[in-house]
Design a protein around this motif. Structure first.
Motif, PDB file in Angstrom:
ATOM      1  N   VAL A   1       0.819  -1.222   0.000  1.00 24.19           N
ATOM      2  CA  VAL A   1       0.000   0.000   0.000  1.00 24.19           C
ATOM      3  C   VAL A   1       0.845   1.262   0.000  1.00 24.19           C
ATOM      4  O   VAL A   1       0.379   2.339  -0.376  1.00 24.19           O
ATOM      5  CB  VAL A   1      -0.980  -0.020   1.193  1.00 24.19           C
ATOM      6  N   GLY A   2       2.120   1.168   0.395  1.00 24.30           N
ATOM      7  CA  GLY A   2       3.025   2.313   0.349  1.00 24.30           C
ATOM      8  C   GLY A   2       2.571   3.449   1.242  1.00 24.30           C
ATOM      9  O   GLY A   2       2.196   3.249   2.395  1.00 24.30           O
ATOM     10  N   THR A   3       2.578   4.658   0.692  1.00 21.47           N
ATOM     11  CA  THR A   3       2.152   5.834   1.457  1.00 21.47           C
ATOM     12  C   THR A   3       0.674   6.149   1.251  1.00 21.47           C
ATOM     13  O   THR A   3       0.202   7.203   1.656  1.00 21.47           O
ATOM     14  CB  THR A   3       2.994   7.065   1.062  1.00 21.47           C
ATOM     15  N   GLY A   4      -0.039   5.229   0.606  1.00 19.53           N
ATOM     16  CA  GLY A   4      -1.483   5.397   0.468  1.00 19.53           C
ATOM     17  C   GLY A   4      -1.940   6.116  -0.773  1.00 19.53           C
ATOM     18  O   GLY A   4      -3.079   6.585  -0.823  1.00 19.53           O
ATOM     19  N   ARG A   5      -1.101   6.192  -1.796  1.00 20.08           N
ATOM     20  CA  ARG A   5      -1.457   6.918  -3.021  1.00 20.08           C
ATOM     21  C   ARG A   5      -2.825   6.483  -3.542  1.00 20.08           C
ATOM     22  O   ARG A   5      -3.701   7.321  -3.792  1.00 20.08           O
ATOM     23  CB  ARG A   5      -0.392   6.693  -4.094  1.00 20.08           C
ATOM     24  N   VAL A   6      -3.019   5.182  -3.698  1.00 20.22           N
ATOM     25  CA  VAL A   6      -4.289   4.667  -4.229  1.00 20.22           C
ATOM     26  C   VAL A   6      -5.268   4.362  -3.111  1.00 20.22           C
ATOM     27  O   VAL A   6      -6.456   4.680  -3.201  1.00 20.22           O
ATOM     28  CB  VAL A   6      -4.031   3.402  -5.082  1.00 20.22           C
ATOM     29  N   GLY A   7      -4.788   3.758  -2.039  1.00 18.66           N
ATOM     30  CA  GLY A   7      -5.674   3.298  -0.975  1.00 18.66           C
ATOM     31  C   GLY A   7      -6.493   4.400  -0.335  1.00 18.66           C
ATOM     32  O   GLY A   7      -7.696   4.237  -0.085  1.00 18.66           O
ATOM     33  N   ILE A   8      -5.855   5.545  -0.067  1.00 17.54           N
ATOM     34  CA  ILE A   8      -6.573   6.653   0.570  1.00 17.54           C
ATOM     35  C   ILE A   8      -7.647   7.196  -0.374  1.00 17.54           C
ATOM     36  O   ILE A   8      -8.784   7.459   0.040  1.00 17.54           O
ATOM     37  CB  ILE A   8      -5.593   7.761   0.992  1.00 17.54           C
ATOM     38  N   ALA A   9      -7.312   7.327  -1.643  1.00 17.21           N
ATOM     39  CA  ALA A   9      -8.280   7.833  -2.612  1.00 17.21           C
ATOM     40  C   ALA A   9      -9.441   6.853  -2.790  1.00 17.21           C
ATOM     41  O   ALA A   9     -10.603   7.261  -2.905  1.00 17.21           O
ATOM     42  CB  ALA A   9      -7.595   8.095  -3.949  1.00 17.21           C
ATOM     43  N   LEU A  10      -9.134   5.554  -2.800  1.00 11.25           N
ATOM     44  CA  LEU A  10     -10.185   4.553  -2.959  1.00 11.25           C
ATOM     45  C   LEU A  10     -11.098   4.522  -1.733  1.00 11.25           C
ATOM     46  O   LEU A  10     -12.322   4.409  -1.865  1.00 11.25           O
ATOM     47  CB  LEU A  10      -9.556   3.184  -3.202  1.00 11.25           C
ATOM     48  N   ALA A  11     -10.507   4.640  -0.543  1.00 11.29           N
ATOM     49  CA  ALA A  11     -11.316   4.710   0.673  1.00 11.29           C
ATOM     50  C   ALA A  11     -12.222   5.935   0.652  1.00 11.29           C
ATOM     51  O   ALA A  11     -13.360   5.904   1.142  1.00 11.29           O
ATOM     52  CB  ALA A  11     -10.418   4.730   1.905  1.00 11.29           C
TER      53      ALA A  11
END
Length: 256
Positions: free
Chosen positions: A51-61
């Motif tokens: 997930v790294g620093t959340g580049r995709v995960g935060i936006a998807l959440a």
């Protein structure tokens, strides 16, 4: 997992990883990925490997999809935690090939060539199997991966330039016998050179990978219990052709 991967993704890498609004954080790059993943989650929860620093995960959440992350680097996870708390995006520290996260998901995804960070074929196969362990019937595993540019190698040469732009030069050095590649990234301030007439300081970043052909990836999927559902050249659904430099491949478990 090769221990050098933990050394590569250290505190310095975590600090420089985010480039808000530009590069892989540009809306035209990130937006289509998040849109497609939200559709593929199909109303269920998603698990992001690396997930790294959340580049995709935060936006998807932010789109209303419950997201959990697995991350090898404590420094990268700490950077993510500066932007989203554990209630928004839980993160489990560990290896994406073996780490088990509680719960069942409808989608597991692995973006931006990260599968190639696993340095052996066995580890890459285990990543598929680990994805399958987290999915319910009919669940999907999505992989974004580049196509090895071996056709650009002249006879007797082992390196190919993949990027040359102001302030950055990147080239890959291939070991075609072992199916390995080391990416070299040179970053420098071109404006400083023009202004002072002196050579700018150069920062070198190295990252080792094991490259994977699409057909080999499909076989790994079958070993993990998946079938290929779709393959496109990008997140927007462009056709995948012999000239495509990367692909987004969607694998699916049987519905029963």
């Amino acid at each position: 997992m090769d221990p050098t991967q933990q050394q590569l993704w250290d505190a310095d890498a975590a600090r420089s990883y985010d480039t808000p609004g530009t590069g892989m954080f540009a809306p035209e790059v990130l937006g289509p990925a998040v849109e497609r993943l939200a559709l593929l989650a199909d109303g269920g929860a998603a698990l992001e490997f690396a997930v790294g620093t959340g580049r995709v995960g935060i936006a998807l959440a932010g789109r209303g999809v419950p997201v959990t992350g697995v991350e090898l680097s404590g420094a990268m996870a700490a950077r993510l935690r500066e932007k989203a708390d554990a209630s928004q995006l839980p993160v489990v520290l560990g290896d994406m090939a073996t780490t088990r996260v509680p719960g069942t998901f409808s989608l597991v995804y692995l973006v931006f060539n990260t599968l190639s960070n696993l340095q052996t074929q066995d580890e890459q196969v285990e990543c598929f199997r680990n994805a399958a362990r987290h999915l319910g019937p009919g669940g999907r595993f999505v992989i974004e991966l580049w196509v090895p540019e071996l056709r650009t190698l002249p006879p007797g040469r082992s390196a190919t330039v993949f990027r040359a732009e102001p302030g950055h030069v990147g080239f890959d050095v291939y070991d075609v016998l072992e199916q390995r590649v080391v990416s070299h990234h040179f970053d420098f301030d071109e404006r400083q050179t023009r202004a002072t007439g002196k050579s700018a300081s150069v920062r070198l970043g190295l990252s080792p990978h094991r490259y994977v052909w699409p057909a080999e990836l499909d076989l790994m999927g079958r070993l993990g219990g998946f079938e290929l559902e779709s393959r496109h050249a990008d997140w927007s659904g462009a056709p995948f052709t012999a000239e495509s430099r990367s692909h987004v491949s969607v694998y699916r478990l049987p519905a029963r």
